[in-house]
Design a protein around this motif. Structure first.
Motif, PDB file in Angstrom:
ATOM      1  N   HIS A 167     -21.048  -5.930 -31.934  1.00  0.00           N
ATOM      2  CA  HIS A 167     -21.589  -6.942 -31.025  1.00  0.00           C
ATOM      3  C   HIS A 167     -23.025  -6.618 -30.631  1.00  0.00           C
ATOM      4  CE1 HIS A 167     -22.445  -8.238 -26.854  1.00  0.00           C
ATOM      5  NE2 HIS A 167     -22.128  -9.389 -27.353  1.00  0.00           N
ATOM      6  N   GLN A 210     -24.312  -8.207 -35.059  1.00  0.00           N
ATOM      7  CA  GLN A 210     -24.107  -9.604 -34.666  1.00  0.00           C
ATOM      8  C   GLN A 210     -25.324 -10.172 -33.930  1.00  0.00           C
ATOM      9  OE1 GLN A 210     -20.040  -8.687 -33.023  1.00  0.00           O
ATOM     10  NE2 GLN A 210     -19.634 -10.752 -33.732  1.00  0.00           N
ATOM     11  N   GLN A 211     -25.910  -9.341 -33.047  1.00  0.00           N
ATOM     12  CA  GLN A 211     -27.111  -9.797 -32.325  1.00  0.00           C
ATOM     13  C   GLN A 211     -28.243 -10.083 -33.289  1.00  0.00           C
ATOM     14  OE1 GLN A 211     -27.296 -10.342 -29.158  1.00  0.00           O
ATOM     15  NE2 GLN A 211     -25.520  -9.269 -28.373  1.00  0.00           N
ATOM     16  N   ALA A 229     -27.671 -13.167 -35.469  1.00  0.00           N
ATOM     17  CA  ALA A 229     -27.845 -14.413 -34.707  1.00  0.00           C
ATOM     18  C   ALA A 229     -29.332 -14.731 -34.570  1.00  0.00           C
ATOM     19  CB  ALA A 229     -27.178 -14.296 -33.339  1.00  0.00           C
ATOM     20  N   LEU A 259     -31.611 -18.057 -36.007  1.00  0.00           N
ATOM     21  CA  LEU A 259     -32.609 -18.830 -35.257  1.00  0.00           C
ATOM     22  C   LEU A 259     -33.952 -18.817 -35.984  1.00  0.00           C
ATOM     23  CD1 LEU A 259     -31.891 -17.876 -31.525  1.00  0.00           C
ATOM     24  CD2 LEU A 259     -30.980 -19.763 -32.878  1.00  0.00           C
ATOM     25  N   ARG A 293     -17.456 -11.863 -36.597  1.00  0.00           N
ATOM     26  CA  ARG A 293     -16.851 -12.146 -35.293  1.00  0.00           C
ATOM     27  C   ARG A 293     -15.344 -11.955 -35.342  1.00  0.00           C
ATOM     28  NH1 ARG A 293     -20.533 -16.463 -34.171  1.00  0.00           N
ATOM     29  NH2 ARG A 293     -19.201 -17.929 -35.250  1.00  0.00           N
ATOM     30  N   ARG A 322     -13.212  -9.128 -33.355  1.00  0.00           N
ATOM     31  CA  ARG A 322     -12.155  -9.539 -32.433  1.00  0.00           C
ATOM     32  C   ARG A 322     -10.828  -8.851 -32.777  1.00  0.00           C
ATOM     33  NH1 ARG A 322     -11.101 -15.272 -33.514  1.00  0.00           N
ATOM     34  NH2 ARG A 322     -12.946 -15.809 -32.339  1.00  0.00           N
ATOM     35  N   VAL A 327     -12.486  -8.242 -26.546  1.00  0.00           N
ATOM     36  CA  VAL A 327     -13.262  -8.024 -25.323  1.00  0.00           C
ATOM     37  C   VAL A 327     -12.564  -8.665 -24.114  1.00  0.00           C
ATOM     38  CG1 VAL A 327     -14.693 -10.095 -25.581  1.00  0.00           C
ATOM     39  CG2 VAL A 327     -15.598  -8.144 -24.358  1.00  0.00           C
ATOM     40  N   LEU A 328     -11.787  -9.704 -24.396  1.00  0.00           N
ATOM     41  CA  LEU A 328     -11.085 -10.403 -23.318  1.00  0.00           C
ATOM     42  C   LEU A 328     -10.057  -9.493 -22.640  1.00  0.00           C
ATOM     43  CD1 LEU A 328     -11.103 -13.218 -22.096  1.00  0.00           C
ATOM     44  CD2 LEU A 328      -9.475 -13.949 -23.826  1.00  0.00           C
ATOM     45  N   SER A 361      -5.255 -16.302 -25.521  1.00  0.00           N
ATOM     46  CA  SER A 361      -6.178 -16.505 -26.627  1.00  0.00           C
ATOM     47  C   SER A 361      -5.499 -16.228 -27.981  1.00  0.00           C
ATOM     48  CB  SER A 361      -7.395 -15.608 -26.425  1.00  0.00           C
ATOM     49  OG  SER A 361      -8.240 -15.667 -27.532  1.00  0.00           O
ATOM     50  N   HIS A 383     -31.598  -8.074 -25.330  1.00  0.00           N
ATOM     51  CA  HIS A 383     -32.160  -7.910 -26.671  1.00  0.00           C
ATOM     52  C   HIS A 383     -33.488  -8.666 -26.764  1.00  0.00           C
ATOM     53  CE1 HIS A 383     -27.984  -6.796 -27.339  1.00  0.00           C
ATOM     54  NE2 HIS A 383     -28.427  -6.085 -28.351  1.00  0.00           N
ATOM     55  N   ASP A 388     -26.991 -14.244 -21.083  1.00  0.00           N
ATOM     56  CA  ASP A 388     -26.134 -13.459 -21.971  1.00  0.00           C
ATOM     57  C   ASP A 388     -24.913 -12.985 -21.187  1.00  0.00           C
ATOM     58  OD1 ASP A 388     -25.233 -12.085 -24.182  1.00  0.00           O
ATOM     59  OD2 ASP A 388     -26.511 -10.345 -23.850  1.00  0.00           O
ATOM     60  N   GLN A 421     -23.003 -10.401 -21.766  1.00  0.00           N
ATOM     61  CA  GLN A 421     -22.893  -8.948 -21.609  1.00  0.00           C
ATOM     62  C   GLN A 421     -24.271  -8.329 -21.413  1.00  0.00           C
ATOM     63  OE1 GLN A 421     -19.852  -7.468 -24.023  1.00  0.00           O
ATOM     64  NE2 GLN A 421     -20.371  -5.350 -23.737  1.00  0.00           N
ATOM     65  N   SER A 427     -23.761 -15.932 -26.089  1.00  0.00           N
ATOM     66  CA  SER A 427     -23.229 -14.661 -26.586  1.00  0.00           C
ATOM     67  C   SER A 427     -23.232 -14.685 -28.102  1.00  0.00           C
ATOM     68  CB  SER A 427     -21.801 -14.449 -26.081  1.00  0.00           C
ATOM     69  OG  SER A 427     -21.270 -13.248 -26.615  1.00  0.00           O
ATOM     70  N   SER A 428     -23.261 -13.501 -28.701  1.00  0.00           N
ATOM     71  CA  SER A 428     -23.066 -13.454 -30.145  1.00  0.00           C
ATOM     72  C   SER A 428     -21.565 -13.470 -30.455  1.00  0.00           C
ATOM     73  CB  SER A 428     -23.737 -12.219 -30.749  1.00  0.00           C
ATOM     74  OG  SER A 428     -23.117 -11.059 -30.291  1.00  0.00           O
ATOM     75  N   ARG A 429     -20.745 -13.295 -29.423  1.00  0.00           N
ATOM     76  CA  ARG A 429     -19.316 -13.562 -29.603  1.00  0.00           C
ATOM     77  C   ARG A 429     -19.125 -15.070 -29.491  1.00  0.00           C
ATOM     78  NH1 ARG A 429     -18.831  -9.033 -25.834  1.00  0.00           N
ATOM     79  NH2 ARG A 429     -18.274  -7.149 -26.984  1.00  0.00           N
ATOM     80  N   ASP A 467     -13.623 -15.943 -27.784  1.00  0.00           N
ATOM     81  CA  ASP A 467     -13.475 -14.523 -27.454  1.00  0.00           C
ATOM     82  C   ASP A 467     -13.409 -14.302 -25.950  1.00  0.00           C
ATOM     83  OD1 ASP A 467     -13.440 -13.586 -30.055  1.00  0.00           O
ATOM     84  OD2 ASP A 467     -15.608 -13.481 -30.183  1.00  0.00           O
ATOM     85  N   TYR A 468     -13.972 -15.247 -25.185  1.00  0.00           N
ATOM     86  CA  TYR A 468     -13.954 -15.107 -23.727  1.00  0.00           C
ATOM     87  C   TYR A 468     -12.893 -15.984 -23.071  1.00  0.00           C
ATOM     88  CZ  TYR A 468     -18.069 -12.223 -24.095  1.00  0.00           C
ATOM     89  OH  TYR A 468     -18.922 -11.198 -24.402  1.00  0.00           O
ATOM     90  N   LYS A 507     -24.924 -17.738 -29.810  1.00  0.00           N
ATOM     91  CA  LYS A 507     -26.365 -17.508 -29.997  1.00  0.00           C
ATOM     92  C   LYS A 507     -26.929 -18.169 -31.252  1.00  0.00           C
ATOM     93  CE  LYS A 507     -27.183 -13.395 -27.264  1.00  0.00           C
ATOM     94  NZ  LYS A 507     -27.512 -11.958 -27.246  1.00  0.00           N
TER      95      LYS A 507
END
Lengths: 215, 120
Positions: free
Chosen positions: A36, A40-41, A44, A48, A83, A87, A92-93, A105, B11, B54, B56, B82-84, B88-89, B104
């Motif tokens: 994450h 993943q960051q 993403a 963009l 992702r 998971r 994370v939940l 979930s 970030h 974000d 987190q 989020s990148s999740r 996930d939440y 994101k």
């Protein structure tokens, strides 16, 4: 007459078994967090960036526009796979919200209609929440892959320092308690002082039940 | 109305790309914060219409930051990012003070506008 040295060794083996499971879960949690916070960051951000690039290209005159679009689509699929992997490693939940939301979930994502009929309102001890979660995770995965069920139900109850978790379905039954998935699950439950039972007569659905201390 | 946005993310690369995407889509980015405390301090000063937050952050989670922002005078709207994925939440997003959630990689000015208008 109990042999004190033997008793001490047994206690140490039991404790070390629990520590091994905790350490493995800690690793899973760490990998999820690293994915994450890292890949993943960054990916993403790249999505963009490619979106910004495509605005500067004219698709009528440039081959690059099509290539960028293909690259974006492929990157989107890679991100979705990451992702899902993250998971499955550790939700994370469960950390942030506890067992109820995490199980809801799981049930939502189960391809066989699944309901969570009961779950303790408050937070349980970390090890108990993890164990319950992975029991339901593995049991619902079996429901989805092997059972041909039309529905599944998850029930978690806490009573007198014990928590019981039960996953049942109306499928074909015949699950092998000594198959790799359920065997490892039984070991995980036992490592935290509990016991896993599997009732899966052919034609009569499957019921996976775990009971363990939650204090 | 052109929405004024505060971007909150630890970030720097994401903040930078998010800023360029939103500006290209015609929004105004009034500032960036790298953590929750900085965002809570910056919001009354920068007066954004929307905080892109974000989930987190290094010092506190986005849900707690959203609560703190909602308690401010002339509170900005909050959009969680989020990148999740939203799944996930789970129920945490619906239970939060945010008007919406954006993965994101799916960020766009249009999506922010639609969440602000309550139709996304």
């Amino acid at each position: 007459m109990p042999d004190p040295a033997f008793e001490a060794e047994l206690a140490e083996v039991r404790a070390s078994r629990a520590r091994l499971v905790d350490a493995a879960d800690g690793l899973r949690r760490g990998f999820e967090r690293a994915l994450h916070d890292g890949a993943q960051q960054r990916l993403a951000s790249v999505v963009l960036a490619l979106g910004l690039v495509s605005r500067t290209l004219d698709s009528a005159t440039s081959d690059a526009a099509g290539l960028v679009e293909e690259a974006s689509a492929e990157l989107g699929r890679a991100l979705a796979e990451l992702r899902e992997l993250a998971r499955d490693l550790y939700p994370v939940l469960l950390t942030d919200a506890g067992l109820g939301p995490a199980l809801a979930s799981l049930a939502d994502r189960c391809p066989v209609p699944a309901v969570v009929s009961a779950v303790p309102a408050g937070r349980l001890a970390d090890a108990a929440e993890r164990t319950c979660y992975f029991v339901v995770f593995e049991a619902l995965r079996n429901v989805a892959v092997h059972s041909s069920a039309t529905r599944a139900e998850v029930v978690v109850r806490e009573l007198g320092g014990q928590v019981s978790v039960e996953v049942s379905d109306d499928g074909v039954g015949g699950a092998d308690p000594n198959g790799p998935g359920l065997r490892v699950l039984a070991d995980r439950v036992a490592a935290h002082g509990g016991r896993l039972r599997v009732a899966s007569e052919r034609g009569a659905g499957t019921r996976v039940t775990a009971e363990l201390p939650c204090a | 109305m052109v929405p004024r946005v505060l971007i909150v993310d630890d970030h720097a690369a994401f903040r930078s790309f998010a800023r360029r995407v939103l500006v290209a889509d015609g929004l105004v980015v009034v500032g960036e914060s790298a953590d929750g405390a900085a965002a809570i301090a910056a919001a009354p000063e920068l007066r954004p219409d929307v905080v892109l937050l974000d989930v987190q952050l290094p010092d506190m989670d986005g849900f707690a930051v959203a609560e703190a922002l909602a308690a401010q005078d002339e509170a900005p709207a909050v959009v969680l990012v989020s990148s999740r994925s939203r799944a996930d939440y789970g129920s945490l997003v619906d239970a939060s003070r945010a008007v919406g959630f954006i993965a994101k990689a799916a960020l766009s000015g249009d999506l922010v506008r639609r969440l602000l208008a309550g139709d996304a």
